[in-house]
Design a protein around this motif. Sequence first.
Motif, PDB file in Angstrom:
ATOM      1  N   UNK A  21       0.841  -1.183   0.000  1.00  0.00           N
ATOM      2  CA  UNK A  21       0.000   0.000   0.000  1.00  0.00           C
ATOM      3  C   UNK A  21       0.884   1.243   0.000  1.00  0.00           C
ATOM      4  N   UNK A  22       0.379   2.309  -0.589  1.00  0.00           N
ATOM      5  CA  UNK A  22       1.147   3.550  -0.705  1.00  0.00           C
ATOM      6  C   UNK A  22       1.684   4.034   0.645  1.00  0.00           C
ATOM      7  N   UNK A  23       0.883   4.076   1.716  1.00  0.00           N
ATOM      8  CA  UNK A  23       1.434   4.537   3.001  1.00  0.00           C
ATOM      9  C   UNK A  23       2.598   3.665   3.493  1.00  0.00           C
ATOM     10  N   UNK A  24       2.508   2.357   3.275  1.00  0.00           N
ATOM     11  CA  UNK A  24       3.586   1.461   3.695  1.00  0.00           C
ATOM     12  C   UNK A  24       4.848   1.706   2.879  1.00  0.00           C
ATOM     13  N   UNK A  25       4.680   1.895   1.575  1.00  0.00           N
ATOM     14  CA  UNK A  25       5.837   2.130   0.707  1.00  0.00           C
ATOM     15  C   UNK A  25       6.513   3.464   1.016  1.00  0.00           C
ATOM     16  N   UNK A  26       5.720   4.505   1.270  1.00  0.00           N
ATOM     17  CA  UNK A  26       6.328   5.793   1.594  1.00  0.00           C
ATOM     18  C   UNK A  26       7.071   5.718   2.934  1.00  0.00           C
ATOM     19  N   UNK A  27       6.555   4.955   3.867  1.00  0.00           N
ATOM     20  CA  UNK A  27       7.256   4.785   5.146  1.00  0.00           C
ATOM     21  C   UNK A  27       8.580   4.045   4.946  1.00  0.00           C
ATOM     22  N   UNK A  28       8.572   3.008   4.119  1.00  0.00           N
ATOM     23  CA  UNK A  28       9.817   2.279   3.818  1.00  0.00           C
ATOM     24  C   UNK A  28      10.848   3.192   3.169  1.00  0.00           C
ATOM     25  N   UNK A  29      10.387   4.091   2.289  1.00  0.00           N
ATOM     26  CA  UNK A  29      11.295   5.056   1.666  1.00  0.00           C
ATOM     27  C   UNK A  29      11.948   5.938   2.722  1.00  0.00           C
ATOM     28  N   UNK A  30      11.136   6.475   3.623  1.00  0.00           N
ATOM     29  CA  UNK A  30      11.657   7.376   4.652  1.00  0.00           C
ATOM     30  C   UNK A  30      12.606   6.662   5.611  1.00  0.00           C
ATOM     31  N   UNK A  31      12.392   5.377   5.810  1.00  0.00           N
ATOM     32  CA  UNK A  31      13.272   4.605   6.693  1.00  0.00           C
ATOM     33  C   UNK A  31      14.517   4.106   5.972  1.00  0.00           C
ATOM     34  N   UNK A  32      14.601   4.349   4.662  1.00  0.00           N
ATOM     35  CA  UNK A  32      15.764   3.925   3.891  1.00  0.00           C
ATOM     36  C   UNK A  32      15.767   2.437   3.562  1.00  0.00           C
ATOM     37  N   UNK A  33      14.627   1.782   3.706  1.00  0.00           N
ATOM     38  CA  UNK A  33      14.551   0.345   3.436  1.00  0.00           C
ATOM     39  C   UNK A  33      14.439   0.038   1.946  1.00  0.00           C
ATOM     40  N   UNK A  34      13.940   1.024   1.172  1.00  0.00           N
ATOM     41  CA  UNK A  34      13.870   0.890  -0.281  1.00  0.00           C
ATOM     42  C   UNK A  34      14.380   2.183  -0.903  1.00  0.00           C
ATOM     43  N   UNK A  35      14.799   2.103  -2.159  1.00  0.00           N
ATOM     44  CA  UNK A  35      15.374   3.260  -2.847  1.00  0.00           C
ATOM     45  C   UNK A  35      14.347   4.076  -3.627  1.00  0.00           C
ATOM     46  N   UNK A  89      -8.511  -0.995   4.151  1.00  0.00           N
ATOM     47  CA  UNK A  89      -8.375   0.351   4.715  1.00  0.00           C
ATOM     48  C   UNK A  89      -6.935   0.844   4.656  1.00  0.00           C
ATOM     49  N   UNK A  90      -6.773   2.132   4.375  1.00  0.00           N
ATOM     50  CA  UNK A  90      -5.449   2.732   4.335  1.00  0.00           C
ATOM     51  C   UNK A  90      -4.828   2.780   2.951  1.00  0.00           C
ATOM     52  N   UNK A  91      -5.366   2.042   1.993  1.00  0.00           N
ATOM     53  CA  UNK A  91      -4.803   2.105   0.641  1.00  0.00           C
ATOM     54  C   UNK A  91      -5.131   3.469   0.050  1.00  0.00           C
ATOM     55  N   UNK A  92      -4.230   4.001  -0.773  1.00  0.00           N
ATOM     56  CA  UNK A  92      -4.441   5.338  -1.325  1.00  0.00           C
ATOM     57  C   UNK A  92      -5.671   5.383  -2.226  1.00  0.00           C
ATOM     58  N   UNK A  93      -5.930   4.310  -2.962  1.00  0.00           N
ATOM     59  CA  UNK A  93      -7.111   4.278  -3.828  1.00  0.00           C
ATOM     60  C   UNK A  93      -8.386   4.353  -3.001  1.00  0.00           C
ATOM     61  N   UNK A  94      -8.401   3.627  -1.909  1.00  0.00           N
ATOM     62  CA  UNK A  94      -9.586   3.647  -1.046  1.00  0.00           C
ATOM     63  C   UNK A  94      -9.767   5.018  -0.410  1.00  0.00           C
ATOM     64  N   UNK A  95      -8.674   5.617   0.068  1.00  0.00           N
ATOM     65  CA  UNK A  95      -8.767   6.946   0.666  1.00  0.00           C
ATOM     66  C   UNK A  95      -9.297   7.960  -0.336  1.00  0.00           C
ATOM     67  N   UNK A  96      -8.815   7.901  -1.565  1.00  0.00           N
ATOM     68  CA  UNK A  96      -9.277   8.801  -2.617  1.00  0.00           C
ATOM     69  C   UNK A  96     -10.773   8.633  -2.845  1.00  0.00           C
ATOM     70  N   UNK A  97     -11.214   7.391  -2.928  1.00  0.00           N
ATOM     71  CA  UNK A  97     -12.628   7.105  -3.159  1.00  0.00           C
ATOM     72  C   UNK A  97     -13.485   7.584  -1.980  1.00  0.00           C
ATOM     73  N   UNK A  98     -13.038   7.316  -0.759  1.00  0.00           N
ATOM     74  CA  UNK A  98     -13.785   7.752   0.428  1.00  0.00           C
ATOM     75  C   UNK A  98     -13.899   9.279   0.472  1.00  0.00           C
ATOM     76  N   UNK A  99     -12.812   9.965   0.105  1.00  0.00           N
ATOM     77  CA  UNK A  99     -12.835  11.431   0.083  1.00  0.00           C
ATOM     78  C   UNK A  99     -13.773  11.944  -1.007  1.00  0.00           C
ATOM     79  N   UNK A 100     -13.768  11.282  -2.164  1.00  0.00           N
ATOM     80  CA  UNK A 100     -14.639  11.679  -3.278  1.00  0.00           C
ATOM     81  C   UNK A 100     -16.102  11.579  -2.857  1.00  0.00           C
ATOM     82  N   UNK A 101     -16.470  10.460  -2.242  1.00  0.00           N
ATOM     83  CA  UNK A 101     -17.851  10.290  -1.785  1.00  0.00           C
ATOM     84  C   UNK A 101     -18.180  11.271  -0.658  1.00  0.00           C
TER      85      UNK A 101
END
Length: 151
Positions: A21-35, A89-101
């Motif tokens: 999920x996008x939030x998990x991937x962005x956290x991994x980026x900030x922790x330096x776990x992925x490039x 819950x927490x996926x960026x697609x779901x958050x976008x959809x929930x905000x749209x509705x």
Amino acid sequence: MEQNLFHTKYPGIRIRLLHGRTPDLTQRLKEGLIDCAIVHMPIYDSQLDIRTLATLEDSFLGGAAYQDLASRTLSTSELAQPPFLLLSPGSSSRLLLEQWFAARGFTVKPDIELGSIDLLIEFASLGCGTAFITRSFVKEELRSGKLIEFQ
């Protein structure tokens, strides 16, 4: 057997592809776990160097059982009708959809929550409900009539 050109040119480099999920991937980026990561937008984080690679279009879709809905423009309340399929819950697609509705005065509650786009596509194709999916991910399903796009 011919060796991959990339590995010939860069023998010390190893590539590992992960999904998440996008939030998990962005956290991994900030922790330096992925490039790097390819994620859904929007992301507002000053710690990350964010660059747009492509603009994707999302669509409301359903299986062939929902053919009657494709013949006319649907209202927001009709789009929110169950059964509704959503990513976890927490996926960026779901958050976008929930905000749209929510911006239109509606709350959507999934009848089925799924952990991947592939499962979302499969369940929608089987007629288990309607879903919000990136159009480019389902080109073949739309072409074949396995999925129907709503207006």
